[in-house]
Design a protein around this motif. Structure first.
Motif, PDB file in Angstrom:
ATOM      1  N   PHE A  28     -46.509 -14.143 -18.347  1.00 43.10           N
ATOM      2  CA  PHE A  28     -47.806 -13.695 -18.838  1.00 43.10           C
ATOM      3  C   PHE A  28     -47.566 -12.374 -19.560  1.00 43.10           C
ATOM      4  O   PHE A  28     -46.808 -11.522 -19.077  1.00 43.10           O
ATOM      5  N   TRP A  82     -49.191  -9.053 -22.173  1.00 45.37           N
ATOM      6  CA  TRP A  82     -50.292  -8.287 -22.740  1.00 45.37           C
ATOM      7  C   TRP A  82     -49.704  -7.309 -23.751  1.00 45.37           C
ATOM      8  O   TRP A  82     -48.677  -6.667 -23.478  1.00 45.37           O
ATOM      9  N   GLN A 108     -42.924 -19.090 -15.282  1.00 45.74           N
ATOM     10  CA  GLN A 108     -44.091 -18.886 -16.137  1.00 45.74           C
ATOM     11  C   GLN A 108     -44.217 -17.387 -16.389  1.00 45.74           C
ATOM     12  O   GLN A 108     -43.968 -16.567 -15.506  1.00 45.74           O
ATOM     13  N   ASP A 143     -57.477 -11.269 -21.042  1.00 48.94           N
ATOM     14  CA  ASP A 143     -56.631 -12.325 -20.486  1.00 48.94           C
ATOM     15  C   ASP A 143     -55.292 -12.372 -21.224  1.00 48.94           C
ATOM     16  O   ASP A 143     -55.229 -12.146 -22.445  1.00 48.94           O
ATOM     17  N   PRO A 144     -54.218 -12.673 -20.507  1.00 46.36           N
ATOM     18  CA  PRO A 144     -52.881 -12.625 -21.113  1.00 46.36           C
ATOM     19  C   PRO A 144     -52.544 -13.895 -21.891  1.00 46.36           C
ATOM     20  O   PRO A 144     -53.210 -14.934 -21.771  1.00 46.36           O
ATOM     21  N   TYR A 145     -51.480 -13.791 -22.669  1.00 51.11           N
ATOM     22  CA  TYR A 145     -50.853 -14.946 -23.285  1.00 51.11           C
ATOM     23  C   TYR A 145     -49.880 -15.531 -22.262  1.00 51.11           C
ATOM     24  O   TYR A 145     -49.120 -14.794 -21.622  1.00 51.11           O
ATOM     25  N   ARG A 146     -49.887 -16.850 -22.071  1.00 52.65           N
ATOM     26  CA  ARG A 146     -49.015 -17.492 -21.082  1.00 52.65           C
ATOM     27  C   ARG A 146     -48.012 -18.395 -21.784  1.00 52.65           C
ATOM     28  O   ARG A 146     -48.352 -19.105 -22.732  1.00 52.65           O
TER      29      ARG A 146
END
Length: 373
Positions: free
Chosen positions: A336, A338, A334, A324-327
């Motif tokens: 996201f 990786w 927004q 899951d990515p950092y947001r």
């Protein structure tokens, strides 16, 4: 006529009159410098593989990716006045020629050998009532030595001299890869006398999807196939140099070109997910010592239900999902992200990012990067 029937007839007539009065009425659109009606277009798509070459295991997914994106672009740019549907031939079309069996001295003969073989094979049929386009997605290039994963020629089977310089894939000024090589040979024709469009996208322009391959597919597969020329002066529209700039959602068709097709000026909707979702990577020119960050970006008004990034380390290798990515956000968008380790010298990486919103909109964009000296 009874009172009931008279009342029904009057009511129906008034409703029809009202609908006609408030609905926009568009004149028939036609091909550029031609009379063929392009209100409805039927694109028959063929994945074409040279004799003795193993088809890509995920060829259909790659073809579908490009067709779905250019379909959305076409509908957006013409505001629904011209639309196309497409069908993909279920199985690869195996050519009669080996990779070295195509014309080696004339790229136009190379094009016609491929198009005529598919066109006259009897394997492709078009729907009645729509302008027909044959779009061949070739798993071959004019110079068979070109490798669209490494983006250089092997030096032995390049019909252009000197091979390594002339056959390399395009790299933009900031170090990002873009589709296209002189080794390719993509071509397209609107044949007014035969009432058909014939487009060929060679492997250099689509097999490894990167920013701009969807522009190549539209440029050859739809644009030239309905007669659209290159703009004068040249610009970054899809009929110009869009393939060297970005993915297709960022480009356009010039109004004067659309009006030449009898398009009625209308508002172009560019606030949907297709037009606003984007991906990128940093550094734009990867090195062997710098970690790589993948980014996805969307306006805050879209409530993201899911987002997934996948990477591929070889053209025939499977994609692997990333965690899951950092947001984060900046008040308007927004983001996201990786993180990946650096690549080894001359190693390549393909990636794709899919997003779906709470409202059910979904998009996917592919890209590619390579660590060079």
């Amino acid at each position: 006529m009874s009172t009931m029937n008279i009342t029904t007839w009057i009511t129906t007539t008034l409703i029809s009159f009202f609908i006609a009065a408030v609905s926009p009425v568009f004149a028939q659109m036609h091909a550029y410098n031609g009379n063929d009606n392009i209100d409805a277009i039927d694109v028959q798509v063929v994945y074409y593989v040279a004799q003795g070459v193993k088809p890509l295991p995920d060829w259909r997914e790659r073809v579908e990716y490009h067709l779905a994106r250019i379909q959305k672009f076409h509908q957006r740019e013409f505001a629904g006045q011209s639309n196309f549907t497409y069908d993909i031939l279920p199985a690869p079309f195996i050519a009669s020629a080996t990779p070295n069996g195509f014309p080696q001295d004339d790229v136009n003969q190379f094009y016609w050998q491929i198009m005529n073989e598919v066109w006259h094979s009897g394997e492709v049929e078009w729907k009645d009532g729509a302008f027909p386009i044959l779009l061949v997605m070739g798993d071959c290039n004019f110079s068979p030595g070109y490798n669209d994963w490494t983006r250089v020629c092997d030096g032995d089977n390049c019909f252009l001299e000197p091979p390594h310089e002339q056959c390399a894939g395009h790299v933009s000024g900031n170090g990002e890869d873009r589709p296209g090589s002189r080794a390719g040979g993509a071509r397209s024709v609107y044949w007014a006398d035969r009432h058909i469009g014939l487009g060929l996208v060679t492997a250099d322009g689509w097999r490894v999807p990167i920013k701009g391959t969807d522009c190549v597919t539209y440029h050859e597969g739809i644009g030239h196939a309905i007669g659209l020329p290159h703009p004068e002066p040249i610009n970054a529209s899809v009929m110009g140099t869009a393939q060297y700039v970005d993915s297709i959602q960022t480009t356009w068709i010039d109004n004067n070109q659309k009006e030449a097709l009898n398009w009625t000026s209308a508002a172009i909707k560019k606030d949907d997910l297709f037009s606003t979702f984007s991906i990128s990577h940093q550094p734009s020119k990867p090195t062997t010592s710098t970690p790589i960050t993948l980014f996805a970006k969307a306006p805050l008004r879209f409530e993201v239900a899911s987002i997934q990034a996948e990477i591929q380390r070889g053209l025939r290798q499977p994609f692997a999902a990333l965690p899951d990515p950092y947001r984060f956000e900046d008040g308007q968008f927004q983001y996201f992200s990786w993180s990946l380790p650096p690549l080894a010298l001359n190693h390549s990486l393909a990636y794709r990012i899919r997003v779906e919103t709470q409202d059910g909109e979904n998009e996917m964009i592919w890209d590619y990067l390579k660590a060079r000296e």
